[in-house]
Design a protein around this motif. Structure first.
Motif, short mmCIF file in Angstrom:
data_model
loop_
_atom_site.label_atom_id
_atom_site.label_comp_id
_atom_site.label_asym_id
_atom_site.label_seq_id
_atom_site.Cartn_x
_atom_site.Cartn_y
_atom_site.Cartn_z
N MET A 1 16.64 3.98 8.68
CA MET A 1 15.28 3.78 7.47
C MET A 1 13.80 3.68 8.00
O MET A 1 13.69 3.76 8.64
CB MET A 1 16.39 2.17 6.60
N GLY A 2 13.39 4.70 7.27
CA GLY A 2 11.61 4.90 7.58
C GLY A 2 11.05 3.88 5.95
O GLY A 2 11.53 3.76 4.74
N ALA A 3 9.88 3.54 6.59
CA ALA A 3 8.86 2.76 5.45
C ALA A 3 7.86 2.65 5.78
O ALA A 3 6.79 2.64 6.75
CB ALA A 3 9.81 1.10 4.84
N SER A 4 7.44 2.37 4.21
CA SER A 4 5.71 2.69 4.75
C SER A 4 4.68 1.59 3.51
O SER A 4 5.46 1.43 2.35
CB SER A 4 4.96 3.84 4.55
N SER A 5 3.96 1.21 3.71
CA SER A 5 2.98 0.02 3.54
C SER A 5 1.74 0.03 4.01
O SER A 5 1.22 0.49 4.96
CB SER A 5 3.91 -1.38 3.59
N ARG A 6 0.93 -0.85 3.46
CA ARG A 6 -0.40 -1.00 3.38
C ARG A 6 -0.77 -1.12 4.76
O ARG A 6 -1.79 -0.89 5.82
CB ARG A 6 -1.29 -2.08 3.03
N GLU A 7 0.43 -2.06 5.62
CA GLU A 7 0.29 -2.60 7.42
C GLU A 7 0.70 -1.59 7.96
O GLU A 7 0.49 -1.61 9.66
CB GLU A 7 1.03 -3.92 7.27
N GLY A 8 1.58 -0.26 7.14
CA GLY A 8 2.04 0.37 8.25
C GLY A 8 2.81 1.66 8.21
O GLY A 8 3.87 0.76 7.26
N SER A 9 3.44 2.14 8.82
CA SER A 9 4.81 2.70 8.81
C SER A 9 6.08 1.90 9.94
O SER A 9 5.14 2.61 11.04
CB SER A 9 4.67 4.58 8.77
#
Length: 135
Positions: A1-9
């Motif tokens: 599972m991958g995810a991305s947000s303002r804090e990083g990926s």
């Protein structure tokens, strides 16, 4: 599972042998990705690890409908970046005697999601940092 947000990926992987033995990995990328790109980075990371381990058959499970259907040919990639990811996965999948990819419901991917959330809160202490090489 991958995810991305303002804090990083981030990506979290659970590799499972036919005997049920599991190895888990958490990675933080030092480059920004969209959520779809993070899903592909997770898939590519898992395939590279499986190849290095000498695995001959891979059954990839992802909660990304887009990635699963791109790879299976049900969906057409509509931009250059997604086309690039599809080509790389297809090429790397030829390293295995068998390769399948299946979309699973997000509810069946809770362990990977929990690992990713834990890794994202640990400020770099529990995961490997992956850098993207510019072509």
């Amino acid at each position: 599972m991958g995810a991305s947000s303002r804090e990083g990926s981030w990506t979290s992987l659970i590799l499972t042998s036919l005997e049920g033995e599991e190895v888990t990995y958490d990675f933080r990328f030092d480059f920004h990705t969209s959520n779809n790109e993070a899903e592909y980075e997770a898939l590519l990371t898992g395939l590279h690890l499986a190849k290095q381990m000498g695995v001959e058959a891979v059954a990839a499970h992802t909660d990304s409908r887009l990635a699963a259907n791109h790879i299976n040919g049900s969906f057409e990639a509509r931009n250059k970046r997604m086309e690039m990811y599809v080509k790389i996965v297809q090429q790397l999948s030829k390293s295995f005697k068998e390769f399948t990819i299946k979309q699973i419901p997000r509810s069946k991917n809770r362990r990977a999601d929990t690992l990713r959330k834990l890794a994202s809160t640990c400020q770099g202490k529990l995961w490997l940092k992956c850098s993207k090489k510019e072509a």
